[in-house]
Motif scaffolding. Structure first.
Motif, PDB file in Angstrom:
ATOM      1  N   LEU A 175       1.090  -1.575   0.560  1.00  0.00           N
ATOM      2  CA  LEU A 175      -0.103   0.338  -0.099  1.00  0.00           C
ATOM      3  C   LEU A 175       0.526   1.173   0.467  1.00  0.00           C
ATOM      4  O   LEU A 175       0.315   2.192  -0.347  1.00  0.00           O
ATOM      5  N   LEU A 176       1.975   1.575   0.806  1.00  0.00           N
ATOM      6  CA  LEU A 176       2.968   2.198   1.141  1.00  0.00           C
ATOM      7  C   LEU A 176       3.523   2.330  -0.350  1.00  0.00           C
ATOM      8  O   LEU A 176       4.225   3.675  -0.804  1.00  0.00           O
ATOM      9  N   PHE A 177       4.189   1.072  -1.318  1.00  0.00           N
ATOM     10  CA  PHE A 177       4.359   1.703  -2.205  1.00  0.00           C
ATOM     11  C   PHE A 177       3.709   1.093  -3.810  1.00  0.00           C
ATOM     12  O   PHE A 177       4.190   2.025  -5.110  1.00  0.00           O
ATOM     13  N   HIS A 178       2.037   2.082  -3.539  1.00  0.00           N
ATOM     14  CA  HIS A 178       1.411   2.406  -4.556  1.00  0.00           C
ATOM     15  C   HIS A 178       1.234   3.572  -4.503  1.00  0.00           C
ATOM     16  O   HIS A 178       0.834   4.847  -4.302  1.00  0.00           O
ATOM     17  N   LEU A 179       2.396   4.443  -5.547  1.00  0.00           N
ATOM     18  CA  LEU A 179       2.800   5.788  -4.905  1.00  0.00           C
ATOM     19  C   LEU A 179       1.381   6.554  -5.782  1.00  0.00           C
ATOM     20  O   LEU A 179       1.453   5.552  -7.151  1.00  0.00           O
ATOM     21  N   PRO A 180       1.603   7.881  -5.960  1.00  0.00           N
ATOM     22  CA  PRO A 180      -0.042   8.692  -6.239  1.00  0.00           C
ATOM     23  C   PRO A 180       0.904   8.749  -8.469  1.00  0.00           C
ATOM     24  O   PRO A 180       2.191   9.003  -7.867  1.00  0.00           O
ATOM     25  N   THR A 181      -0.076   9.025  -9.246  1.00  0.00           N
ATOM     26  CA  THR A 181       0.469   9.415 -10.182  1.00  0.00           C
ATOM     27  C   THR A 181       0.281  10.781 -10.318  1.00  0.00           C
ATOM     28  O   THR A 181       1.692  11.240 -11.880  1.00  0.00           O
ATOM     29  N   VAL A 222      -9.087   4.711  -0.995  1.00  0.00           N
ATOM     30  CA  VAL A 222      -7.200   4.602  -0.646  1.00  0.00           C
ATOM     31  C   VAL A 222      -6.946   5.673  -0.305  1.00  0.00           C
ATOM     32  O   VAL A 222      -6.249   5.137   0.819  1.00  0.00           O
ATOM     33  N   ARG A 223      -6.921   7.337   0.082  1.00  0.00           N
ATOM     34  CA  ARG A 223      -6.172   7.807   0.838  1.00  0.00           C
ATOM     35  C   ARG A 223      -6.956   7.505   2.379  1.00  0.00           C
ATOM     36  O   ARG A 223      -5.263   8.072   3.097  1.00  0.00           O
ATOM     37  N   ALA A 224      -7.670   7.620   2.237  1.00  0.00           N
ATOM     38  CA  ALA A 224      -7.758   7.050   4.355  1.00  0.00           C
ATOM     39  C   ALA A 224      -6.943   5.876   3.973  1.00  0.00           C
ATOM     40  O   ALA A 224      -6.557   5.806   5.330  1.00  0.00           O
ATOM     41  N   LEU A 225      -7.161   4.646   3.246  1.00  0.00           N
ATOM     42  CA  LEU A 225      -6.443   3.374   3.186  1.00  0.00           C
ATOM     43  C   LEU A 225      -4.431   4.000   3.671  1.00  0.00           C
ATOM     44  O   LEU A 225      -4.190   3.140   4.784  1.00  0.00           O
ATOM     45  N   ILE A 226      -4.412   4.616   2.637  1.00  0.00           N
ATOM     46  CA  ILE A 226      -3.130   4.697   2.939  1.00  0.00           C
ATOM     47  C   ILE A 226      -3.115   5.828   4.398  1.00  0.00           C
ATOM     48  O   ILE A 226      -1.571   5.868   5.087  1.00  0.00           O
ATOM     49  N   ALA A 227      -3.767   6.069   4.489  1.00  0.00           N
ATOM     50  CA  ALA A 227      -3.194   7.069   5.964  1.00  0.00           C
ATOM     51  C   ALA A 227      -3.342   6.868   7.227  1.00  0.00           C
ATOM     52  O   ALA A 227      -2.176   7.064   7.694  1.00  0.00           O
ATOM     53  N   GLN A 228      -3.558   6.039   7.054  1.00  0.00           N
ATOM     54  CA  GLN A 228      -4.106   4.499   8.168  1.00  0.00           C
ATOM     55  C   GLN A 228      -2.174   3.525   8.191  1.00  0.00           C
ATOM     56  O   GLN A 228      -1.321   3.433   8.722  1.00  0.00           O
ATOM     57  N   ALA A 229      -2.062   3.606   6.987  1.00  0.00           N
ATOM     58  CA  ALA A 229      -0.636   2.554   6.751  1.00  0.00           C
ATOM     59  C   ALA A 229       0.670   3.842   7.258  1.00  0.00           C
ATOM     60  O   ALA A 229       1.499   3.901   7.553  1.00  0.00           O
ATOM     61  N   LEU A 230       0.619   5.346   6.584  1.00  0.00           N
ATOM     62  CA  LEU A 230       0.792   5.907   7.216  1.00  0.00           C
ATOM     63  C   LEU A 230       1.847   6.045   8.797  1.00  0.00           C
ATOM     64  O   LEU A 230       2.910   6.632   9.112  1.00  0.00           O
ATOM     65  N   ASP A 231       0.328   6.035   9.313  1.00  0.00           N
ATOM     66  CA  ASP A 231       0.537   5.721  11.118  1.00  0.00           C
ATOM     67  C   ASP A 231       1.283   4.025  11.429  1.00  0.00           C
ATOM     68  O   ASP A 231       2.192   4.752  11.808  1.00  0.00           O
ATOM     69  N   TRP A 232       0.464   3.607  10.408  1.00  0.00           N
ATOM     70  CA  TRP A 232       2.150   2.030  11.062  1.00  0.00           C
ATOM     71  C   TRP A 232       3.609   2.497  10.369  1.00  0.00           C
ATOM     72  O   TRP A 232       4.097   1.809  11.547  1.00  0.00           O
ATOM     73  N   LEU A 233       3.835   3.520   9.331  1.00  0.00           N
ATOM     74  CA  LEU A 233       4.920   3.984   8.683  1.00  0.00           C
ATOM     75  C   LEU A 233       6.237   4.600   9.886  1.00  0.00           C
ATOM     76  O   LEU A 233       6.873   3.920  10.531  1.00  0.00           O
ATOM     77  N   LYS A 234       5.365   5.272  10.191  1.00  0.00           N
ATOM     78  CA  LYS A 234       6.208   6.272  11.698  1.00  0.00           C
ATOM     79  C   LYS A 234       6.358   5.492  12.736  1.00  0.00           C
ATOM     80  O   LYS A 234       6.612   6.054  13.025  1.00  0.00           O
ATOM     81  N   SER A 235       5.587   4.451  12.910  1.00  0.00           N
ATOM     82  CA  SER A 235       5.753   3.584  14.314  1.00  0.00           C
ATOM     83  C   SER A 235       7.543   3.200  14.161  1.00  0.00           C
ATOM     84  O   SER A 235       7.578   1.982  15.024  1.00  0.00           O
ATOM     85  N   GLY A 236       7.726   3.219  12.674  1.00  0.00           N
ATOM     86  CA  GLY A 236       9.104   2.362  12.764  1.00  0.00           C
ATOM     87  C   GLY A 236       9.070   1.410  12.294  1.00  0.00           C
ATOM     88  O   GLY A 236       9.608   0.722  12.214  1.00  0.00           O
ATOM     89  N   GLU A 237       7.906   0.903  11.855  1.00  0.00           N
ATOM     90  CA  GLU A 237       8.367  -0.746  11.914  1.00  0.00           C
ATOM     91  C   GLU A 237       8.315  -1.326   9.922  1.00  0.00           C
ATOM     92  O   GLU A 237       9.113  -2.548  10.065  1.00  0.00           O
ATOM     93  N   LEU A 238       8.434  -0.221   9.649  1.00  0.00           N
ATOM     94  CA  LEU A 238       9.184  -1.386   8.113  1.00  0.00           C
ATOM     95  C   LEU A 238      10.901  -0.761   7.733  1.00  0.00           C
ATOM     96  O   LEU A 238      10.589   0.200   7.987  1.00  0.00           O
ATOM     97  N   VAL A 239      11.663  -1.839   8.041  1.00  0.00           N
ATOM     98  CA  VAL A 239      12.671  -1.550   8.492  1.00  0.00           C
ATOM     99  C   VAL A 239      13.758  -0.603   6.738  1.00  0.00           C
ATOM    100  O   VAL A 239      13.148  -1.492   5.818  1.00  0.00           O
TER     101      VAL A 239
END
Length: 697
Positions: free
Chosen positions: A35-41, A163-180
């Protein structure tokens, strides 16, 4: 798509049930990382409010204004029209084709609204069609966006807002430092690369002052950092294939000996310097106990087959079998004719195996392979089948590699292991591969180029002509044949149908026979039996008794492998239906002798812009490498390589053309990262987890 250990499934997100999981999978999204790698066009700028007076056609803008007029027009289509005006004194029309009574009431005269949309010209000045809008009031003014608004690639049943709402949730996960972060800090510093988290946060919500032009072109540092890592992952996966293949032990052949010398002595020509150089590269590879993995590129007519023959002889001299694999029956048959004429005088047994060889004949061929009686086998993909067992396979030559994929390379390796050793692999192509693709799709292979044509070859003159001049073309064919030259007439694909293509060739052959009764005309197409095709080709090619056919009507089955030096004219009907590399391959069937040769591209008007580009390039150059680069530019890597090769090369972010300048850096980086196999595996898994077979052997 598998969920990697690095990233949980999208099903952990709020509001994602089974139906949403299915929709996201259609976009290749299964994990939060996906989801995080699904970048805007692209991006929309909603960070500021423009006045209506500032608007220009084509702008996407936010305006705030008062509703001056609200009415339903009953013309061809029932339409709701709203006229709005702001403090600049200018007005704008909002047009709605789909609306409800509640919506009309909501846009009542006197209300203030904020809307966003694309500005278009209308019958009464500027307008927006179906803009997004919100009614505002003094107590609750509309909030202006703080960052650019991303626009994502979509699939049916999904909306941008969801999709924007789902990516906003994924960005919260990203900020937690889980993606190495996988790229070590010293590498990021050395290459001035932003870190992964910052790059993703930036790309999903760029600040108001972001460089939109750089983002739109894919050249922003945050995009380049991700593209570099993705290209690195693909490169590492291919190096992993190479490492695993080369960790096996292959037969170490002695240097070319008596058979090779006898073969060269019987040839009616001397090898070019380029053929000799590439032949030495291969011979040296074959003396090692590490399996050879070499790609040989050479333009049409450069003499790759002779180089392959030398490699096969080196295998036979070392009591090993060699296999030549071709993508089509007709090319396999041509190879059988060539190798039989070269090798049988040397006492070497040559046979053929294809899908059309059945029954007792097939059983006999399989027995000869298993016993070792057959020293060289020519075949199609039938050589992959489980029933095919070799006695002592030492070398595999894959001709026209772009027709096969990485998986086939791996399957052939298994054939060698069945025989007790890893095989040497020589990959050949007459379709020159642009450097960017060589560095990416073929990174597991060493690369040699036969960059010289045999002496005496005359460049083919290419003429582009409309099919309204067909009679002139037929007259030219008559003249060439009466001057004892031979002609190809190629009928191209019709509506992607093999049956219709063959039918068109049959009809064309009949018509030409009526118009040219004095000529001997033959026909060859994909639906003919192998023996029938071989017979017609032999009549056209001729032998000691001369040729029996003046004109050969054919489908594109003659694209590769057909060598008739006396053929000096080629007509290609509807060339606009073919890609550049295929046109170049077909043209390569003429100009193989010392007589001036012509290729007539007989198109049907009107031509698309792309078709005009292709035909212009064909007229301008006969250089296969220039044509390949242009083909890549026009069609992109996916189509140039073909789905068999690129099924494993679907990039999420990188673009081989746009990011070609990163490939040298990627190669250098790969050598450093590859010293840490665990790190290399993690990077590969991150980007290629859904293509596990790609990195396995």
């Amino acid at each position: 798509m598998t969920t990697t250990s690095q990233s949980p499934s999208v099903s952990v997100l709020k509001g994602v049930g089974a139906a949403m999981v299915n929709k996201l999978e259609r976009l290749g999204i299964a994990t939060l990382q996906d989801l995080l790698f699904h970048l805007p066009t692209r991006y929309q700028d909603r960070t500021s409010v423009k006045t209506i007076a500032q608007l220009q056609v084509g702008d996407e803008a936010v305006v705030e204004a008062q509703v001056m007029l609200n009415e339903i027009k009953l013309a061809k289509k029932r339409t709701l029209l709203c006229r709005i005006k702001d403090d600049s004194g200018a007005s704008l029309t909002l047009r709605f084709f789909h609306f409800s009574a509640a919506q009309k009431n909501n846009l009542a005269q006197g209300r203030t609204i904020r809307c966003f949309g694309e500005v278009r010209p209308g019958p009464n000045g500027l307008e927006m069609v179906h803009p997004e809008y919100k009614v505002t009031d003094e107590d609750m003014p509309a909030v202006t966006e703080q960052s650019l608004t991303p626009v994502y690639p979509m699939t049916e049943g999904l909306q941008q807002g969801r999709v924007r709402a789902l990516i906003a949730q994924a960005l919260d996960w990203l900020k937690s430092g889980e993606l190495v972060e996988l790229l070590p800090s010293h590498i990021r510093q050395q290459w001035a690369l932003p870190n992964l988290q910052k790059s993703l946060l930036y790309l999903h919500a760029p600040p108001a002052n972001a460089d939109i032009q750089a983002l739109a072109s894919g050249l922003h540092p945050a995009q380049r950092r991700l593209a570099l890592e993705e290209l690195l992952a693909h490169h590492l996966s291919l190096l992993n294939i190479r490492r695993k293949i080369q960790s096996s032990v292959s037969a170490a052949f002695t240097q070319p000996g008596v058979l090779c010398a006898q073969f060269l002595a019987q040839l009616p020509f001397t090898l070019t310097n380029a053929q000799q150089r590439v032949g030495r590269d291969i011979a040296q590879d074959l003396t090692k106990s590490i399996p050879m993995l070499r790609l040989v590129q050479g333009d049409v007519g450069s003499g790759k087959t002779v180089v392959a023959a030398l490699a096969a002889l080196q295998a036979v001299e070392n009591n090993c079998q060699a296999a030549i694999m071709a993508p089509t029956e007709i090319l396999a048959e041509q190879h059988l004719i060539n190798f039989s004429s070269w090798f049988e005088p040397l006492g070497i047994t040559v046979s053929m195996l294809s899908g059309k060889i059945k029954g007792k004949k097939r059983e006999s061929e399989l027995e000869k392979l298993a016993s070792g009686t057959t020293q060289l086998v020519v075949g199609t993909h039938a050589l992959f089948q489980d029933s095919v067992i070799f006695n002592n396979l030492g070398l595999v030559v894959i001709d026209e590699q772009h027709r096969f994929g990485v998986d086939q390379r791996l399957n052939l390796r298994e054939k060698g292991i069945d025989a007790g050793q890893a095989v040497h692999q020589l990959i050949m192509t007459a379709t020159p591969i642009p450097r960017t693709l060589t560095m990416s799709a073929y990174a597991d292979l060493d690369n040699s180029i036969i960059d010289e044509l045999p002496p005496g070859r005359t460049p083919v003159k290419t003429v582009v002509i409309g099919d309204d001049r067909r009679e002139q073309v037929i007259a030219r064919v008559r003249k060439a044949c009466l001057e004892k030259r031979q002609v190809y007439w190629v009928c191209t694909l019709i509506e992607e149908s093999d049956a219709l293509q063959c039918q068109a060739a049959e009809v064309t052959a009949e018509q030409l026979q009526q118009q040219l009764p004095q000529l001997r005309i033959g026909l060859v197409h994909g639906r003919m039996k192998a023996a029938e095709k071989a017979s017609v080709m032999q009549q056209f090619k001729g032998g000691h008794g001369g040729y029996q056919l003046d004109l050969l009507v054919a489908t594109t089955v003659i694209e590769v492998g057909v060598d008739v030096p006396n053929a000096s004219v080629m007509i290609i009907e509807n060339p606009e239906r073919l890609g550049l590399s295929q046109l170049h391959q077909l043209r390569g069937r003429v100009g193989r002798g010392s007589v001036e040769s012509f290729c007539l591209l007989m198109y049907r008007a009107p031509l698309s812009y792309t078709a005009k580009q292709r035909l212009q390039i064909m007229r301008e150059t006969t250089d296969g490498f220039k044509i390949a680069e242009k083909d890549l530019e026009i069609r992109g890597p996916g189509e140039v390589l073909g789905t068999k090769q690129t099924g494993q090369m679907q990039f999420k972010i990188a673009d081989l053309q746009r990011d070609a300048d990163l490939l040298d850096k990627v190669q250098e980086l790969a050598q450093e990262v590859n010293t840490n196999l665990a790190l290399a595996a993690s990077i590969t898994e991150r980007w290629l987890s859904s293509n596990e077979r790609y990195g396995q052997v």
